[in-house]
Design a protein around this motif. Structure first.
Motif, mmCIF file in Angstrom:
data_model
loop_
_atom_site.group_PDB
_atom_site.id
_atom_site.type_symbol
_atom_site.label_atom_id
_atom_site.label_comp_id
_atom_site.label_asym_id
_atom_site.label_seq_id
_atom_site.Cartn_x
_atom_site.Cartn_y
_atom_site.Cartn_z
ATOM 1 N N SER A 250 0.829 -1.214 0.000
ATOM 2 C CA SER A 250 0.000 0.000 0.000
ATOM 3 C C SER A 250 0.861 1.261 0.000
ATOM 4 O O SER A 250 0.459 2.293 -0.552
ATOM 5 C CB SER A 250 -0.955 0.002 1.204
ATOM 6 O OG SER A 250 -0.262 0.237 2.420
ATOM 7 N N VAL A 256 -2.873 3.337 -1.520
ATOM 8 C CA VAL A 256 -4.016 2.513 -1.920
ATOM 9 C C VAL A 256 -3.708 1.054 -1.592
ATOM 10 O O VAL A 256 -2.730 0.492 -2.083
ATOM 11 C CB VAL A 256 -4.316 2.649 -3.429
ATOM 12 C CG1 VAL A 256 -5.480 1.734 -3.819
ATOM 13 C CG2 VAL A 256 -4.633 4.100 -3.772
ATOM 14 N N SER A 281 -9.887 -2.694 -3.596
ATOM 15 C CA SER A 281 -8.965 -1.741 -2.992
ATOM 16 C C SER A 281 -9.682 -0.767 -2.067
ATOM 17 O O SER A 281 -10.897 -0.601 -2.131
ATOM 18 C CB SER A 281 -8.218 -0.960 -4.081
ATOM 19 O OG SER A 281 -9.127 -0.177 -4.845
ATOM 20 N N ARG A 282 -8.899 -0.151 -1.217
ATOM 21 C CA ARG A 282 -9.397 0.934 -0.366
ATOM 22 C C ARG A 282 -8.238 1.862 -0.052
ATOM 23 O O ARG A 282 -7.068 1.442 -0.056
ATOM 24 C CB ARG A 282 -10.017 0.409 0.935
ATOM 25 C CG ARG A 282 -9.014 -0.093 1.988
ATOM 26 C CD ARG A 282 -9.740 -0.423 3.279
ATOM 27 N NE ARG A 282 -8.883 -0.899 4.349
ATOM 28 C CZ ARG A 282 -8.279 -0.118 5.233
ATOM 29 N NH1 ARG A 282 -8.402 1.191 5.147
ATOM 30 N NH2 ARG A 282 -7.548 -0.630 6.204
ATOM 31 N N ASN A 283 -8.544 3.112 0.224
ATOM 32 C CA ASN A 283 -7.505 4.047 0.622
ATOM 33 C C ASN A 283 -7.222 3.892 2.105
ATOM 34 O O ASN A 283 -8.145 3.821 2.916
ATOM 35 C CB ASN A 283 -7.934 5.485 0.334
ATOM 36 C CG ASN A 283 -8.014 5.784 -1.143
ATOM 37 O OD1 ASN A 283 -7.209 5.278 -1.927
ATOM 38 N ND2 ASN A 283 -8.975 6.601 -1.542
#
Length: 385
Positions: A250, A256, A281-283
């Protein structure tokens, strides 16, 4: 009219068939994925296609085998992830058999919790910066590289350091300074540090892989004054290798976090299938400023810090290593270590993120993570770039 009625029935049937719920449930998906790295979890009647690349897989195997033989270690494994998608391009484990020959592991411990050791220092810097407890110029005293905290000794791998900035402490992997920095910053608010594991994604679990991390909790019987500083240097806490790989990925991916993808397709013997092609995905809750600082630190760690052995003239590699004692609770036994390195390359535009882990090398042959595990990553990077 009769023909029209019959046609409507057929179309209705076809529509129902298309909407039929897949027999491949999320739990079954996870169990099937687990069978790839755990031989005791085999499930009959299903065919799995993975994202593994045979060339990268073979290069990883050869590089790991070379380091295992040289160090006479018990076992080890390598994970290679495609940075932008989370696709696992290689997953290889080797272990000694009864004749001390290295063979493919039936069980690859990618979701077995381990103590991360110095790999935690990257997370520490992220926490200190995001919580505004410190910055990279903040100065701490290593006291020559050996201190006592709450009745426990904490020692640097290399003695002689005194006052160091947080940046230099990171580049030199100082245990004393990180133990002191985390304790002084969070001893009155330990939950703030613990909550960061979720905020920054280091305690995540994934659709294709279960992760059972062990993160101490304040106000429990297992918590004491020494817990927090020990966590700061990666002891008394257990995280899975796939969590560590995904976390470092990440950072390579500019904040991300993409979930690891082992399997591209599952099909059963009656033709029911399920595709897995879209990255999930995720921040992470981490600022771009902190990510930029960490990327710079991870590059400098390799180019001029404690991981210089990994530095390559062919390709810019970023990352961090750990040399973790795995039997520190047994004072009268010969010390045993686990050597690890997590890195990504090329540094400016990462394509792959790699974790290499080597358990219980012959200490007389060498056991430092930057050398043993780092050499595996360096060799793989040179061949697949």
């Amino acid at each position: 009219m009769k023909k029209l009625f019959t046609l409507l029935i057929v179309l209705s049937f076809l529509g129902c068939k298309d909407k039929k719920q897949s027999t491949i449930t999320p739990k079954l998906e996870k169990d099937l994925c687990e069978s790839l790295y755990n031989d005791s979890k085999k499930i009959e009647g299903y065919t799995l296609k993975t994202y593994a690349d045979s060339t990268i897989q073979n290069i990883s195997k050869t590089s790991l085998l070379e380091s295992l033989k040289e160090s006479e270690a018990d076992n080890g494994f390598v994970l290679v992830m495609e940075t932008s998608t989370g696709k696992i391009k290689a997953m290889i484990g080797l272990e000694k058999d009864s004749q001390s020959k290295y063979v493919l592991s039936k069980n690859i411990a990618i979701n077995t919790p381990i103590e991360p050791g110095s790999l935690m220092k990257t997370f520490d810097v992220m926490s200190l910066l995001e919580d505004k407890k410190s910055d990279t110029s903040s100065v701490y005293d290593a006291k020559g590289g050996k201190i006592s905290m709450y009745g426990k000794s904490i020692i640097d791998n290399h003695l002689g350091f005194n006052e160091l900035s947080l940046r230099k402490a990171f580049l030199n992997s100082s245990n004393t300074i990180f133990a002191k920095a985390i304790d002084s910053s969070y001893k009155n608010t330990p939950n703030q540090y613990i909550n960061n594991f979720n905020k920054f994604g280091l305690s995540s679990s994934f659709s294709q892989i279960s992760c059972n991390s062990v993160i101490p909790s304040p106000n429990t019987n297992s918590w004491s004054k020494i817990t927090l500083p020990f966590m700061g240097i990666g002891y008394g806490i257990e995280l899975t290798p796939i969590q560590l790989l995904t976390y470092f990925n990440s950072i390579a991916n500019n904040g991300v976090m993409v979930a690891p993808l082992l399997v591209s397709n599952i099909q059963n013997n009656i033709g029911d299938s399920k595709e897995f092609s879209k990255p999930v995905s995720r921040n992470t809750e981490c600022s771009k400023t902190t990510i930029t600082i960490l990327k710079d630190l991870l590059r400098q760690s390799v180019s001029k810090g404690s991981c210089q052995f990994v530095n390559s003239q062919k390709i810019a590699i970023s990352g961090y290593s750990a040399t973790t004692q795995i039997n520190y609770s047994s004072e009268n036994q010969k010390k045993e270590y686990a050597s690890s390195f997590v890195g990504y390359f090329p540094s400016e535009k990462p394509k792959f993120t790699i974790l290499a882990y080597i358990k219980n090398p012959n200490s007389e042959k060498g056991y430092y993570g930057s050398i043993l595990a780092g050499s595996v990553v360096k060799n793989i990077a040179a061949q697949i770039y």
